[in-house]
Write a protein that holds these residues in place. Structure first.
Motif, mmCIF file in Angstrom:
data_model
loop_
_atom_site.group_PDB
_atom_site.id
_atom_site.type_symbol
_atom_site.label_atom_id
_atom_site.label_comp_id
_atom_site.label_asym_id
_atom_site.label_seq_id
_atom_site.Cartn_x
_atom_site.Cartn_y
_atom_site.Cartn_z
ATOM 1 N N ASP A 1 12.352 -18.371 25.715
ATOM 2 C CA ASP A 1 13.146 -18.425 26.947
ATOM 3 C C ASP A 1 13.920 -17.122 27.143
ATOM 4 N N TYR A 2 14.467 -16.613 26.062
ATOM 5 C CA TYR A 2 15.222 -15.362 26.148
ATOM 6 C C TYR A 2 14.298 -14.188 26.462
ATOM 7 N N ARG A 3 13.154 -14.146 25.816
ATOM 8 C CA ARG A 3 12.191 -13.075 26.074
ATOM 9 C C ARG A 3 11.730 -13.111 27.533
ATOM 10 N N ARG A 4 11.506 -14.303 28.055
ATOM 11 C CA ARG A 4 11.075 -14.434 29.446
ATOM 12 C C ARG A 4 12.165 -13.949 30.404
ATOM 13 N N LEU A 5 13.414 -14.280 30.109
ATOM 14 C CA LEU A 5 14.529 -13.832 30.945
ATOM 15 C C LEU A 5 14.609 -12.313 30.974
ATOM 16 N N LEU A 6 14.514 -11.688 29.821
ATOM 17 C CA LEU A 6 14.587 -10.229 29.759
ATOM 18 C C LEU A 6 13.433 -9.578 30.511
ATOM 19 N N GLN A 7 12.244 -10.147 30.374
ATOM 20 C CA GLN A 7 11.085 -9.560 31.029
ATOM 21 C C GLN A 7 11.184 -9.695 32.547
ATOM 22 N N GLN A 8 11.610 -10.867 33.009
ATOM 23 C CA GLN A 8 11.685 -11.104 34.454
ATOM 24 C C GLN A 8 12.784 -10.280 35.121
ATOM 25 N N GLU A 9 13.920 -10.165 34.462
ATOM 26 C CA GLU A 9 15.077 -9.544 35.093
ATOM 27 C C GLU A 9 15.231 -8.064 34.785
ATOM 28 N N LEU A 10 14.868 -7.650 33.570
ATOM 29 C CA LEU A 10 15.145 -6.283 33.142
ATOM 30 C C LEU A 10 13.913 -5.506 32.688
ATOM 31 N N LYS A 11 12.776 -6.176 32.541
ATOM 32 C CA LYS A 11 11.540 -5.531 32.086
ATOM 33 C C LYS A 11 11.703 -4.910 30.695
ATOM 34 N N VAL A 12 12.421 -5.604 29.834
ATOM 35 C CA VAL A 12 12.573 -5.160 28.448
ATOM 36 C C VAL A 12 12.247 -6.328 27.533
ATOM 37 N N ALA A 13 12.155 -6.049 26.241
ATOM 38 C CA ALA A 13 11.813 -7.059 25.254
ATOM 39 C C ALA A 13 12.971 -7.261 24.291
ATOM 40 N N PRO A 14 13.018 -8.409 23.608
ATOM 41 C CA PRO A 14 14.040 -8.603 22.574
ATOM 42 C C PRO A 14 13.905 -7.564 21.471
ATOM 43 N N SER A 15 14.953 -7.384 20.710
ATOM 44 C CA SER A 15 14.944 -6.403 19.629
ATOM 45 C C SER A 15 13.993 -6.827 18.515
ATOM 46 N N PRO A 16 13.524 -5.861 17.719
ATOM 47 C CA PRO A 16 12.680 -6.202 16.565
ATOM 48 C C PRO A 16 13.365 -7.175 15.613
ATOM 49 N N ARG A 17 14.687 -7.070 15.475
ATOM 50 C CA ARG A 17 15.407 -7.964 14.567
ATOM 51 C C ARG A 17 15.255 -9.410 14.979
ATOM 52 N N LEU A 18 15.396 -9.695 16.264
ATOM 53 C CA LEU A 18 15.243 -11.061 16.743
ATOM 54 C C LEU A 18 13.789 -11.493 16.665
ATOM 55 N N THR A 19 12.896 -10.612 17.036
ATOM 56 C CA THR A 19 11.475 -10.951 17.036
ATOM 57 C C THR A 19 10.981 -11.302 15.634
ATOM 58 N N ARG A 20 11.492 -10.596 14.624
ATOM 59 C CA ARG A 20 11.059 -10.875 13.246
ATOM 60 C C ARG A 20 11.413 -12.293 12.806
ATOM 61 N N LEU A 21 12.498 -12.851 13.376
ATOM 62 C CA LEU A 21 12.895 -14.199 12.972
ATOM 63 C C LEU A 21 11.830 -15.238 13.287
ATOM 64 N N VAL A 22 11.088 -15.038 14.370
ATOM 65 C CA VAL A 22 10.116 -16.048 14.795
ATOM 66 C C VAL A 22 8.685 -15.554 14.763
ATOM 67 N N ARG A 23 8.465 -14.297 14.351
ATOM 68 C CA ARG A 23 7.134 -13.697 14.422
ATOM 69 C C ARG A 23 6.103 -14.543 13.654
ATOM 70 N N ASP A 24 6.393 -14.887 12.427
ATOM 71 C CA ASP A 24 5.432 -15.619 11.619
ATOM 72 C C ASP A 24 5.275 -17.068 12.084
ATOM 73 N N LEU A 25 6.290 -17.584 12.788
ATOM 74 C CA LEU A 25 6.239 -18.973 13.225
ATOM 75 C C LEU A 25 5.260 -19.182 14.370
ATOM 76 N N THR A 26 4.998 -18.133 15.132
ATOM 77 C CA THR A 26 4.127 -18.265 16.316
ATOM 78 C C THR A 26 2.682 -17.898 16.034
ATOM 79 N N ARG A 27 2.407 -17.505 14.783
ATOM 80 C CA ARG A 27 1.028 -17.160 14.441
ATOM 81 C C ARG A 27 0.225 -18.410 14.101
ATOM 82 N N THR A 28 -1.006 -18.427 14.525
ATOM 83 C CA THR A 28 -1.877 -19.559 14.249
ATOM 84 C C THR A 28 -2.949 -19.163 13.246
#
Length: 239
Positions: A212-239
């Motif tokens: 939800d946060y990533r979508r908000l940033l992309q829609q409003e600011l065209k940026v992505a969450p920081s690597p620090r935040l992304t690392r928290l969930v990176r392995d969780l979204t892999r199949t």
């Protein structure tokens, strides 16, 4: 303090004495609110200029005199102290904004956060969640609201982080959500919320919060969450 005078400017304006609400004329309301955020007082001319910026100096000064006259009729005791050209709120009046500001400052100062989170963290969240003078559009409030929003934002983040570290997950989540409501684009409260969900084992909630946060940033600011935040969930979204 039910036996004394109290001024509330977080949320709607309200003045009470002995637990009883007093009606305050509009001019006096604006004067009391201004003095409530100027802890050390303010010069008469500066007060008149801030409260009536569209008036001539003479008209603004007259409006200030009228507001002072109105304030003398509020409650059994004087609410405004006048020392020469300087005006200040009477020290007998407690102000919710000042109390919340002091709590927020303690939360943001190193070494004092542990003590702060021991006492009613949910009450702290509720106090810090309230905006300044809802419904008012005075120009002088623009800066004061920004100052208050930044102070309570940092305090809520500090509170959320300490509650999370202490394993108080629900209160930590409430504090982080209150902070993200103040500034939806700021990453820190979203990261703390993700960490809380992960600590509780709520993987799906953590991933949804991140997406939800990533979508908000992309829609409003065209940026992505920081690597620090992304690392928290990176392995969780892999199949």
């Amino acid at each position: 303090m039910t036996n004394g005078a109290r001024l509330e400017i977080l949320g709607p304006f309200e003045f009470t004495y002995g637990g009883r609400r007093f009606a305050v004329p509009a001019g006096a309301q604006r004067l009391l609110a201004l003095l409530a955020v100027h802890y050390d007082g303010i010069h008469r001319r500066a007060a008149a200029e801030q409260l009536w910026p569209d008036c001539t100096p003479c008209r603004a000064a007259a409006n200030l005199r009228s507001a002072l006259c109105q304030s003398r009729k509020i409650g059994p005791n004087a609410v405004v102290d006048s020392d020469g050209q300087r005006l200040a709120l009477s020290p007998c009046i407690t102000v919710d904004h000042r109390e919340a500001w002091q709590s927020a400052r303690r939360l943001t100062e190193s070494g004092d956060q542990t003590d702060a989170v021991q006492v009613l963290p949910d009450r702290l969240v509720a106090d810090l969640d309230r905006p300044l003078l809802v419904g008012w559009d005075d120009e002088w409030l623009i800066l004061e609201r920004e100052r208050w929003d930044q102070m309570r934002l940092y305090a809520l983040e500090a509170l959320a982080q300490n509650l999370q570290t202490g394993g108080r997950h629900l209160s930590a989540l409430q504090a982080s959500l209150a902070a993200s409501a103040i500034d939806p684009f700021r990453e820190t409260p979203h990261r703390i919320a993700v960490e809380v969900h992960l600590a509780e084992g709520n993987v799906a909630c953590a991933v949804k919060r991140y997406q939800d946060y990533r979508r908000l940033l992309q829609q409003e600011l065209k940026v992505a969450p920081s690597p620090r935040l992304t690392r928290l969930v990176r392995d969780l979204t892999r199949t």
